[in-house]
Write an enzyme that holds these catalytic residues in place. Structure first.
Site, PDB file in Angstrom:
ATOM      1  N   ARG A  96       1.741 -55.159 -24.200  1.00 47.86           N
ATOM      2  CA  ARG A  96       1.409 -55.313 -25.618  1.00 47.86           C
ATOM      3  C   ARG A  96       1.902 -56.679 -26.045  1.00 47.86           C
ATOM      4  NH1 ARG A  96       2.250 -51.357 -30.727  1.00 47.86           N
ATOM      5  NH2 ARG A  96       0.373 -50.522 -29.751  1.00 47.86           N
ATOM      6  N   HIS A 128      -7.578 -53.208 -28.882  1.00 44.80           N
ATOM      7  CA  HIS A 128      -6.673 -52.062 -28.709  1.00 44.80           C
ATOM      8  C   HIS A 128      -7.449 -50.939 -28.002  1.00 44.80           C
ATOM      9  CE1 HIS A 128      -3.232 -49.676 -29.061  1.00 44.80           C
ATOM     10  NE2 HIS A 128      -3.121 -49.516 -30.359  1.00 44.80           N
ATOM     11  N   GLN A 174      -6.191 -47.171 -27.812  1.00 44.46           N
ATOM     12  CA  GLN A 174      -6.337 -46.448 -29.077  1.00 44.46           C
ATOM     13  C   GLN A 174      -7.779 -46.010 -29.287  1.00 44.46           C
ATOM     14  OE1 GLN A 174      -3.861 -45.665 -31.561  1.00 44.46           O
ATOM     15  NE2 GLN A 174      -5.557 -44.343 -32.119  1.00 44.46           N
ATOM     16  N   ASP A 220      -7.647 -48.933 -40.839  1.00 49.14           N
ATOM     17  CA  ASP A 220      -6.424 -49.435 -40.203  1.00 49.14           C
ATOM     18  C   ASP A 220      -5.699 -50.292 -41.243  1.00 49.14           C
ATOM     19  OD1 ASP A 220      -4.489 -50.195 -38.338  1.00 49.14           O
ATOM     20  OD2 ASP A 220      -5.740 -51.709 -37.365  1.00 49.14           O
ATOM     21  N   CYS A 232      -5.291 -45.044 -36.698  1.00 48.46           N
ATOM     22  CA  CYS A 232      -4.499 -45.203 -35.469  1.00 48.46           C
ATOM     23  C   CYS A 232      -3.000 -45.049 -35.728  1.00 48.46           C
ATOM     24  CB  CYS A 232      -4.799 -46.549 -34.822  1.00 48.46           C
ATOM     25  SG  CYS A 232      -4.347 -47.969 -35.825  1.00 48.46           S
ATOM     26  N   ARG A 251      -3.530 -40.051 -27.514  1.00 49.53           N
ATOM     27  CA  ARG A 251      -3.100 -41.272 -26.813  1.00 49.53           C
ATOM     28  C   ARG A 251      -2.486 -40.898 -25.466  1.00 49.53           C
ATOM     29  NH1 ARG A 251      -1.935 -45.951 -29.610  1.00 49.53           N
ATOM     30  NH2 ARG A 251      -1.646 -46.791 -27.527  1.00 49.53           N
TER      31      ARG A 251
HETATM   32  N1  NVA Z   1      -4.033 -53.382 -36.288  1.00 46.37           N
HETATM   33  C1  NVA Z   1      -2.707 -52.849 -36.106  1.00 46.37           C
HETATM   34  C2  NVA Z   1      -2.728 -51.696 -35.139  1.00 46.37           C
HETATM   35  C3  NVA Z   1      -1.390 -51.068 -34.918  1.00 46.37           C
HETATM   36  C4  NVA Z   1      -1.427 -49.960 -33.920  1.00 46.37           C
HETATM   37  C5  NVA Z   1      -1.780 -53.952 -35.622  1.00 46.37           C
HETATM   38  O1  NVA Z   1      -2.186 -54.737 -34.765  1.00 46.37           O
HETATM   39  O2  NVA Z   1      -0.654 -54.023 -36.113  1.00 46.37           O
HETATM   40  N1   CP Z   2      -1.391 -46.758 -32.838  1.00 44.48           N
HETATM   41  C1   CP Z   2      -0.453 -47.422 -32.126  1.00 44.48           C
HETATM   42  O1   CP Z   2      -0.749 -48.184 -31.210  1.00 44.48           O
HETATM   43  O2   CP Z   2       0.817 -47.131 -32.492  1.00 44.48           O
HETATM   44  P1   CP Z   2       2.140 -47.900 -32.028  1.00 44.48           P
HETATM   45  O3   CP Z   2       2.094 -49.272 -32.630  1.00 44.48           O
HETATM   46  O4   CP Z   2       3.244 -47.066 -32.605  1.00 44.48           O
HETATM   47  O5   CP Z   2       2.188 -47.952 -30.540  1.00 44.48           O
END
Ligand code: NVA
Ligand code: CP
Length: 306
Positions: free
Chosen positions: A103, A130, A133, A225, A265, A293
């Site tokens: 990540r 992502h 997700q 989101d 998500c 997930r």
């Molecule tokens: N769009 C959000 C998704 C978090 C799971 C982010 O990147 O923070």
């Molecule tokens: N939805 C998601 O990816 O959650 P986290 O940021 O908690 O991993």
């Protein structure tokens, strides 16, 4: 040849459905106490340059349930944090581990990691994508509606990682998609072009509109989101102004089909992109989505590592 999951486009419709089928099977087996140690003795490195609750815990638990061993690797503690090139990190980690989940911010970094590694690389979120997700979202939609082909998905909000992966994932799996995104926060042109191409090849529709009402009309699934993703914290105030009107609320839900489901998500910002009322009304589906997930990522691990 090794296979990675770097972006939704990496999966054909057959591969995507295969992952969902394996995920359904693993979920069934877990609920019925049937052990499934497909990855006995295998190790997964998990590199995190951004925070996480769901991704970290579901990958860790999933690896354990598959008989393997997960290693949490914070970029603050790795030498990457002190400037060691990703290419060298990849070559070293390939000699210890059987796969890596990462990540991070840049999609290019994940792609370089994959190029220099001999082991499968899984994108656990970048600024652009992502995929884990979105696979969980597709699993949840199929569980709820029994089919995917021909459904209409509406995405309301930021042109971010979620909307870009969702666009490709929905169209690849046979669904139509309408996105309501403010002009200044649009998805990348490359995704618009890819979306148009997949839609045309599969006789589906895909459009991007400014008005959330237009997107939500007759939708089977409404997805949103956060307005400010990780890394955009400094823009929160201006984004709150720009996204006013891009909220999933009771009024918007009236335009969707009566039996429409809502997905998020998580983490959610109540009263920003979604009202407390709608989040709670649809909490069974939203938390099932979070649970999925675990199942879908186990399916990805099995597909790439077994
Ligand atoms: N769009 C959000 C998704 C978090 C799971 C982010 O990147 O923070
Ligand atoms: N939805 C998601 O990816 O959650 P986290 O940021 O908690 O991993």
């Amino acid at each position: 040849m090794k296979k990675d999951l770097l972006k939704m486009e990496d999966l054909s419709k057959d591969e995507l459905l295969d992952i969902l089928n394996i995920a359904d099977q693993l979920k069934y087996e877990l609920k019925h106490g049937i052990k499934h140690h497909h990855l006995d003795g295998k190790t997964l490195g998990m590199i995190f340059e951004k925070s996480s609750t769901r991704t970290r815990v579901s990958f860790e638990t999933g690896m354990y349930q598959l008989g393997g061993y997960p290693l949490f690797l914070s970029s603050n503690d790795l030498q990457i944090g002190r400037g060691e090139p990703i290419q060298d990190t990849a070559r070293v980690l390939s000699r210890y581990l059987n796969a890596i989940m990462i990540r991070t911010f840049s999609q290019e970094e994940v792609e370089s990691l994959a190029e220099c590694s001999d082991i499968p690389i899984i994108n656990g979120l970048t600024d652009d994508e992502h995929p884990c997700q979105v696979l969980a979202d597709l699993m949840t939609i199929r569980e709820s509606k029994n089919i995917l082909d021909g459904l209409k998905v509406a995405y309301i909000g930021d042109g971010n990682n979620m909307s870009q992966s969702l666009l490709i994932g929905c169209l690849t799996s046979g669904m139509n998609i309408s996105l309501a995104i403010p002009n200044n926060y649009m998805i990348k042109e490359d995704y618009i072009n890819k979306g148009m191409q997949i839609a045309e090849n599969n006789n589906l529709y895909f459009n991007i509109v400014n008005d959330p009402k237009e997107a939500a009309k007759d939708a089977d699934v409404i997805i949103t989101d956060v307005w400010a993703s990780m890394g955009k914290e400094k823009e929160v105030n201006e984004r709150i102004k720009a996204f006013k009107g891009y909220q999933v609320n009771a009024e918007l839900m009236k335009l969707a089909k009566k039996d429409a489901i809502v997905l998020h998500c998580l983490p959610a910002h109540r009263e920003e992109e979604i009202t407390e009322e709608i989040l709670e009304k649809h909490s069974d589906t939203i938390f099932e989505e979070a649970e999925n997930r675990l199942h879908v990522q186990k399916a990805i691990l099995v597909k790439l590592m077994k």
